[in-house]
Design an enzyme around this catalytic site. Sequence first.
Site, mmCIF file in Angstrom:
data_model
loop_
_atom_site.group_PDB
_atom_site.id
_atom_site.type_symbol
_atom_site.label_atom_id
_atom_site.label_comp_id
_atom_site.label_asym_id
_atom_site.label_seq_id
_atom_site.Cartn_x
_atom_site.Cartn_y
_atom_site.Cartn_z
ATOM 1 N N GLY A 244 0.930 -1.917 -2.733
ATOM 2 C CA GLY A 244 1.988 -1.746 -1.741
ATOM 3 C C GLY A 244 2.324 -0.281 -1.546
ATOM 4 N N SER A 245 3.554 -0.033 -1.165
ATOM 5 C CA SER A 245 3.997 1.325 -0.868
ATOM 6 C C SER A 245 4.198 2.125 -2.151
ATOM 7 C CB SER A 245 5.307 1.291 -0.079
ATOM 8 O OG SER A 245 6.362 0.806 -0.901
ATOM 9 N N GLY A 249 5.755 1.027 -5.786
ATOM 10 C CA GLY A 249 5.012 1.281 -7.008
ATOM 11 C C GLY A 249 5.813 2.054 -8.039
ATOM 12 N N GLU A 266 -1.948 0.205 -6.952
ATOM 13 C CA GLU A 266 -2.720 0.587 -5.767
ATOM 14 C C GLU A 266 -1.717 0.807 -4.650
ATOM 15 O OE1 GLU A 266 -5.735 1.327 -5.673
ATOM 16 O OE2 GLU A 266 -6.695 0.312 -7.358
ATOM 17 N N CYS A 300 -4.726 0.490 3.560
ATOM 18 C CA CYS A 300 -4.376 1.642 2.728
ATOM 19 C C CYS A 300 -5.445 2.713 2.836
ATOM 20 C CB CYS A 300 -4.167 1.222 1.277
ATOM 21 S SG CYS A 300 -5.535 0.298 0.568
#
Length: 513
Positions: A244-245, A249, A266, A300
């Site tokens: 995610g963002s 994270g 990630e 991403c």
Amino acid sequence: MNFDIKSVLQHFNINEINDAFSTGEASGSSAGAFLKDIISPVDGQKIAAVKFATADDLNNIADKATKAFTSWRTLPAPKRGEIVRQIGNALRDNKDQLGRLVSYEMGKSLQEGWGEVQEMIDICDFAVGISRQLYGLTMHSERPGHRMYEQYHPLGVVGIISAFNFPVAVWSWNAMLAWVCGNTCIWKPSEKTPLTALACQHIIQKVFAANNIAEGVSCLIIGDRNIGEQMAADSRIALISATGSTRMGKAVATTVAQRLGKCLLELGGNNAIIITENADMNIALTGAVFGAVGTAGQRCTSTRRLIIHESIYDQFKQKLVNAYQQVRIGNPLDENNHMGPLIDRDAVNSYLSSIEQCKAQGGNFIVEGGVLKGDEYASGCYVKPCIAEVENHFDIVQHETFAPILYLIRYSNIDEAIALQNNVPQGLSSSIMTNNLREAEQFLSFAGSDCGIANVNIGTSGAEIGGAFGGEKETGGGRESGSDAWKAYMRRQTNTINYSSQLPLAQGIKFDL
């Protein structure tokens, strides 16, 4: 389009109002649970209503996964691999329908929807091979009559928090490897794309049941960010793998660190392609356009920046403008279209805000953006891919916007280009387009790209499962999928065996009684 969502939901046993608590996807008390409508960004229509879990539900699921681990880990790894092989075959049987559901629920093109399911199949094949290759090392001891080696053991329960843009593939990278390593899994999909997760669970549960595997090896919990926060804080969950963002994270990492748990992160990307004067223009153009508009810029690994040599800047800019006029935007289930919608209207608002910020900071748009109007775009989630000339230091350029906004930056020499490429907080994917060996090797050297992924003459997106996937800096440092990424789901143990009749100490220490 000729697409019957009701038949697809029926195929995967997903009811109009899904009670996940009665079908094995979740368990426990559903008191206090609420229903959330799932809306397709393709046409703005309600697909289904899904019951969200509560804290009590997660507590019960974590207990179930913990209990299942004690038996699952005793099954030999090749036997676990055999079950994953069967999962891969079941996905093959359901590729068409699952790919269509991915496309309709998330909004990516049908080709990408099918490709995502193929990625799941590929990681199953990879994991089957890994199930017979969970190797440790043997090393020589300095003490006579001693043998040293290391081995890997499963961690326990693995929590997987996945994002909407790859609603099933990235989960499978984690789950298939975690399973062959002997772990059980709790999957929290994005609350924006839970139906594809329910479909996957339906497929997988059939395979586990056919092999007489107890419930709890594969757990699915559908909920909002509160469930994710609870997972991060739960000491029964040995590893949290979160996609995610960067903001998300950092919050997950902080919570997990407080209990000294493990994280695999990630997070965001701000990916660039360097296009040198020695580039093959046709390859560079295709790589740049697909990287920027594929999945409507919601990967991403999407290409956010093009760093173009000054000698070809104007020429390549014109090629881009011409190519963008050829991009077909519309219903992603129509295979003639290149680009579908953004995930929802919040994403559209973020896109529009980023355009305004870029203009305010001095960006010059050579291809204008905007929201598309008309009956075909009634969901309000279809936008125009746009291109702006910018400076790399602009604040908006330093941030990741999950939308098809491409920034052009001019450079004069390769050292400057690499410095520009690296001068962002994120470090996921990067590429250079060149036929010059020296430029390519410099880009891949220790003095080159600082990203986890560095490519030559291909774009920033479209990674294969054979290589470890992940990035550095604010991308989080995690590695998933191929290579030796399986080690993230294991604990390493060093073993020393004394088969002599003496007890010599290391480092020659004397301790005589």
